[in-house]
Design an enzyme around this catalytic site. Structure first.
Site, PDB file in Angstrom:
ATOM      1  N   ASP A  13       0.876  -1.170   0.000  1.00 61.07           N
ATOM      2  CA  ASP A  13       0.000   0.000   0.000  1.00 61.07           C
ATOM      3  C   ASP A  13       0.915   1.222   0.000  1.00 61.07           C
ATOM      4  O   ASP A  13       1.604   1.486   0.984  1.00 61.07           O
ATOM      5  CB  ASP A  13      -0.891  -0.016   1.250  1.00 61.07           C
ATOM      6  CG  ASP A  13      -1.742   1.248   1.381  1.00 61.07           C
ATOM      7  OD1 ASP A  13      -1.628   2.139   0.537  1.00 61.07           O
ATOM      8  OD2 ASP A  13      -2.511   1.326   2.366  1.00 61.07           O
ATOM      9  N   ASP A  52      -4.207  -1.458  -2.240  1.00 63.97           N
ATOM     10  CA  ASP A  52      -2.945  -2.188  -2.439  1.00 63.97           C
ATOM     11  C   ASP A  52      -2.642  -2.409  -3.916  1.00 63.97           C
ATOM     12  O   ASP A  52      -3.529  -2.764  -4.691  1.00 63.97           O
ATOM     13  CB  ASP A  52      -3.004  -3.559  -1.753  1.00 63.97           C
ATOM     14  CG  ASP A  52      -3.138  -3.431  -0.261  1.00 63.97           C
ATOM     15  OD1 ASP A  52      -2.223  -2.886   0.364  1.00 63.97           O
ATOM     16  OD2 ASP A  52      -4.176  -3.860   0.278  1.00 63.97           O
ATOM     17  N   TYR A  89      -3.797   9.187   0.278  1.00 66.05           N
ATOM     18  CA  TYR A  89      -3.752   8.894   1.711  1.00 66.05           C
ATOM     19  C   TYR A  89      -2.724   7.803   2.012  1.00 66.05           C
ATOM     20  O   TYR A  89      -2.685   6.774   1.364  1.00 66.05           O
ATOM     21  CB  TYR A  89      -5.128   8.465   2.229  1.00 66.05           C
ATOM     22  CG  TYR A  89      -5.123   8.376   3.730  1.00 66.05           C
ATOM     23  CD1 TYR A  89      -5.147   9.531   4.503  1.00 66.05           C
ATOM     24  CD2 TYR A  89      -5.006   7.154   4.376  1.00 66.05           C
ATOM     25  CE1 TYR A  89      -5.092   9.470   5.881  1.00 66.05           C
ATOM     26  CE2 TYR A  89      -4.949   7.081   5.753  1.00 66.05           C
ATOM     27  CZ  TYR A  89      -4.988   8.248   6.493  1.00 66.05           C
ATOM     28  OH  TYR A  89      -4.914   8.181   7.858  1.00 66.05           O
ATOM     29  N   LYS A 131      -7.553  -5.240   3.823  1.00 61.87           N
ATOM     30  CA  LYS A 131      -8.127  -4.985   5.143  1.00 61.87           C
ATOM     31  C   LYS A 131      -8.119  -6.229   6.026  1.00 61.87           C
ATOM     32  O   LYS A 131      -9.037  -6.457   6.818  1.00 61.87           O
ATOM     33  CB  LYS A 131      -9.562  -4.442   5.037  1.00 61.87           C
ATOM     34  CG  LYS A 131      -9.688  -3.182   4.195  1.00 61.87           C
ATOM     35  CD  LYS A 131      -8.937  -2.005   4.777  1.00 61.87           C
ATOM     36  CE  LYS A 131      -9.118  -0.748   3.945  1.00 61.87           C
ATOM     37  NZ  LYS A 131      -8.307  -0.714   2.696  1.00 61.87           N
ATOM     38  N   TYR A 227       1.368   0.308  14.857  1.00 63.92           N
ATOM     39  CA  TYR A 227       0.372   0.041  13.826  1.00 63.92           C
ATOM     40  C   TYR A 227       0.578   0.984  12.651  1.00 63.92           C
ATOM     41  O   TYR A 227       0.551   2.195  12.799  1.00 63.92           O
ATOM     42  CB  TYR A 227      -1.061   0.207  14.374  1.00 63.92           C
ATOM     43  CG  TYR A 227      -2.078  -0.063  13.301  1.00 63.92           C
ATOM     44  CD1 TYR A 227      -2.280  -1.360  12.847  1.00 63.92           C
ATOM     45  CD2 TYR A 227      -2.780   0.962  12.696  1.00 63.92           C
ATOM     46  CE1 TYR A 227      -3.164  -1.627  11.831  1.00 63.92           C
ATOM     47  CE2 TYR A 227      -3.674   0.715  11.679  1.00 63.92           C
ATOM     48  CZ  TYR A 227      -3.867  -0.583  11.255  1.00 63.92           C
ATOM     49  OH  TYR A 227      -4.746  -0.838  10.232  1.00 63.92           O
ATOM     50  N   LYS A 230      -2.908  -2.586   7.879  1.00 66.61           N
ATOM     51  CA  LYS A 230      -3.033  -4.034   7.915  1.00 66.61           C
ATOM     52  C   LYS A 230      -2.151  -4.647   6.828  1.00 66.61           C
ATOM     53  O   LYS A 230      -1.668  -3.974   5.930  1.00 66.61           O
ATOM     54  CB  LYS A 230      -4.505  -4.432   7.742  1.00 66.61           C
ATOM     55  CG  LYS A 230      -4.941  -5.561   8.671  1.00 66.61           C
ATOM     56  CD  LYS A 230      -4.529  -5.369  10.101  1.00 66.61           C
ATOM     57  CE  LYS A 230      -4.849  -6.607  10.927  1.00 66.61           C
ATOM     58  NZ  LYS A 230      -4.223  -6.557  12.233  1.00 66.61           N
ATOM     59  N   GLN A 240      -5.213 -28.472 -10.348  1.00 69.65           N
ATOM     60  CA  GLN A 240      -5.397 -29.580 -11.298  1.00 69.65           C
ATOM     61  C   GLN A 240      -4.201 -30.540 -11.328  1.00 69.65           C
ATOM     62  O   GLN A 240      -3.156 -30.248 -10.771  1.00 69.65           O
ATOM     63  CB  GLN A 240      -5.680 -29.056 -12.710  1.00 69.65           C
ATOM     64  CG  GLN A 240      -6.747 -27.965 -12.814  1.00 69.65           C
ATOM     65  CD  GLN A 240      -8.174 -28.425 -12.535  1.00 69.65           C
ATOM     66  OE1 GLN A 240      -9.040 -27.634 -12.230  1.00 69.65           O
ATOM     67  NE2 GLN A 240      -8.439 -29.702 -12.651  1.00 69.65           N
ATOM     68  N   ARG A 264      -9.388   0.514  10.794  1.00 70.57           N
ATOM     69  CA  ARG A 264      -8.190   0.791  11.590  1.00 70.57           C
ATOM     70  C   ARG A 264      -7.441  -0.486  11.989  1.00 70.57           C
ATOM     71  O   ARG A 264      -6.685  -0.512  12.955  1.00 70.57           O
ATOM     72  CB  ARG A 264      -8.540   1.616  12.831  1.00 70.57           C
ATOM     73  CG  ARG A 264      -9.197   2.940  12.496  1.00 70.57           C
ATOM     74  CD  ARG A 264      -9.500   3.783  13.726  1.00 70.57           C
ATOM     75  NE  ARG A 264     -10.268   4.966  13.360  1.00 70.57           N
ATOM     76  CZ  ARG A 264      -9.755   6.113  12.906  1.00 70.57           C
ATOM     77  NH1 ARG A 264      -8.447   6.221  12.759  1.00 70.57           N
ATOM     78  NH2 ARG A 264     -10.530   7.131  12.608  1.00 70.57           N
ATOM     79  N   ASP A 285     -14.735   1.324   6.071  1.00 71.12           N
ATOM     80  CA  ASP A 285     -13.491   0.969   5.377  1.00 71.12           C
ATOM     81  C   ASP A 285     -13.430  -0.524   5.062  1.00 71.12           C
ATOM     82  O   ASP A 285     -12.357  -1.136   5.061  1.00 71.12           O
ATOM     83  CB  ASP A 285     -12.248   1.372   6.195  1.00 71.12           C
ATOM     84  CG  ASP A 285     -11.890   2.841   6.009  1.00 71.12           C
ATOM     85  OD1 ASP A 285     -12.561   3.510   5.205  1.00 71.12           O
ATOM     86  OD2 ASP A 285     -10.966   3.316   6.678  1.00 71.12           O
TER      87      ASP A 285
END
Length: 364
Positions: A13, A52, A89, A131, A227, A230, A240, A264, A285
């Site tokens: 991201d 992403d 963002y 996410k 953080y 994610k 196969q 978040r 989100d």
């Protein structure tokens, strides 16, 4: 022996448009141009899921190749520059280092890659999620390679009847352990049922030793110590001819299971199977999304993709995911919609605890 092909999927991201919802077309075009202009690759495809960018690359340089990883890193850096100009963002949020240092692992982007000799026909499915975290693949991979109620081939295909080997990683202790299915299933479930810590990294065909599946197991918060978003994992599955059929590989996603992430990165929600066009999470989100792109490999060339979850057969799964999302949202800040305390370590929880520590009184 024929030549070996490596399929490498690297995601990051590097800036969302608008907010965390999607990827701006200028970033996709930049990534496509950089990969197409590289002499290192046989073929490439740039996909996007939510905010992403997913780089799908084929080459003959093997896993963990520094030049391939450098190419991906340079591509993400170039896309970040555009993201900054457009004030997207979280521009560059998954790039945890200032410079490339030989291998992209540990620098933020998620990586899944496998090397194998192409069979007479080589169908692969590449799953990409937004996410959520790497443990999101545990339940589907278990069903695909160990559950006869999902995968009929485990019962009726002699080439699959012996089962598969699962390599499980402990993301906290940085260790791994192999489980043999079906005989180790009960032991394995003790661990993979806790997907925040234990993740299925690779699956091998027991009889031939061939690689069958691989996932990304990078945890951004464990790398950054805080953080930063994610992990939004990727997964490659071969299909196969001694491996599960394409339909068996897709079947687990007809029942949206609960995964960690969503708003978040701090909530549990259903993993909704969608087309790439629908992979623009917006409600709270989210809810978390998964896209499945199918390719036939032909001497390393990516023939495709087929956007599997665009099929109306998955409409009911999407409806179920929306109903589960509404129920989970009704719980607001209460568990189990909000993640359990041990998974909130990299959010605001430590700061709140620190602020209130003097207000806690010891009971006598």
């Amino acid at each position: 022996m024929g030549k070996k092909i490596t399929v490498t999927v690297i995601k990051a991201d590097v800036g969302g448009c608008v907010g965390h919802s999607s990827v701006h077309s200028a970033l996709i075009e930049k990534a496509q141009g950089m990969l197409k202009g590289s002499s290192l690759l046989i073929d490439s495809y740039v996909a996007h899921v939510g905010d992403d960018i997913n780089l799908i690359m084929t080459h003959e340089l093997g896993r963990n190749n520094g030049e391939i990883h450098q190419l991906a890193w340079d591509t993400f850096v170039a896309c970040t520059e555009i993201a900054k100009k457009l004030k997207l963002y979280g521009a560059g949020q998954d790039l945890l280092a200032d410079a490339f240092s030989g291998n992209i692992k540990g620098l933020g982007p998620g990586v899944a890659e496998m090397e194998f000799e192409e069979r007479k026909s080589e169908p692969i499915v590449i799953f990409m999620a937004d996410k959520t975290e790497p443990g999101a693949w545990n339940l589907p991979l278990y069903k695909i390679f160990a559950d006869p109620f999902n995968t009929a081939g485990l019962v009726i295909d002699p080439s699959m009847h012996d089962g598969f080997i699962f390599e499980v990683r402990d993301l906290i202790e940085n260790t791994r352990v192999n489980f043999s299915a079906p005989e180790d299933i009960y032991d394995m479930l003790v661990f993979i049922g806790a997907p925040g810590r234990y993740c299925i990294k690779r699956v091998f065909h027991k009889k031939t030793g061939e690689i069958a599946a691989v996932s990304s197991t990078q945890r951004l918060n464990l790398m950054a110590g805080r953080y930063v978003g994610k992990d939004d994992p990727v997964c490659i599955v071969r299909c196969q001819s001694g491996m599960p059929a394409v339909g068996e590989v897709l079947e687990p996603f007809t029942k949206p299971h609960l995964v960690s992430g969503w708003m978040r990165g701090s909530h549990s929600g259903p993993l909704m199977p969608v087309s790439m066009q629908q992979a623009t999470p917006s409600r709270f989100d989210g809810p978390p999304r998964v896209v499945a792109l199918g390719f036939q490999l032909a001497d390393g060339k990516l023939i495709g993709p087929q956007d599997f979850f665009a099929d109306p057969a998955f409409d009911q799964a999407r409806q179920m995911a929306n109903e589960i999302a509404s129920y989970m949202r009704s719980l607001g800040p209460f568990e189990p919609h909000r993640l359990h305390l041990d998974e909130m370590e990299y959010t605001t929880m430590p700061q709140v605890l620190k602020k209130l520590k003097d207000r806690f009184e010891k009971l006598r």
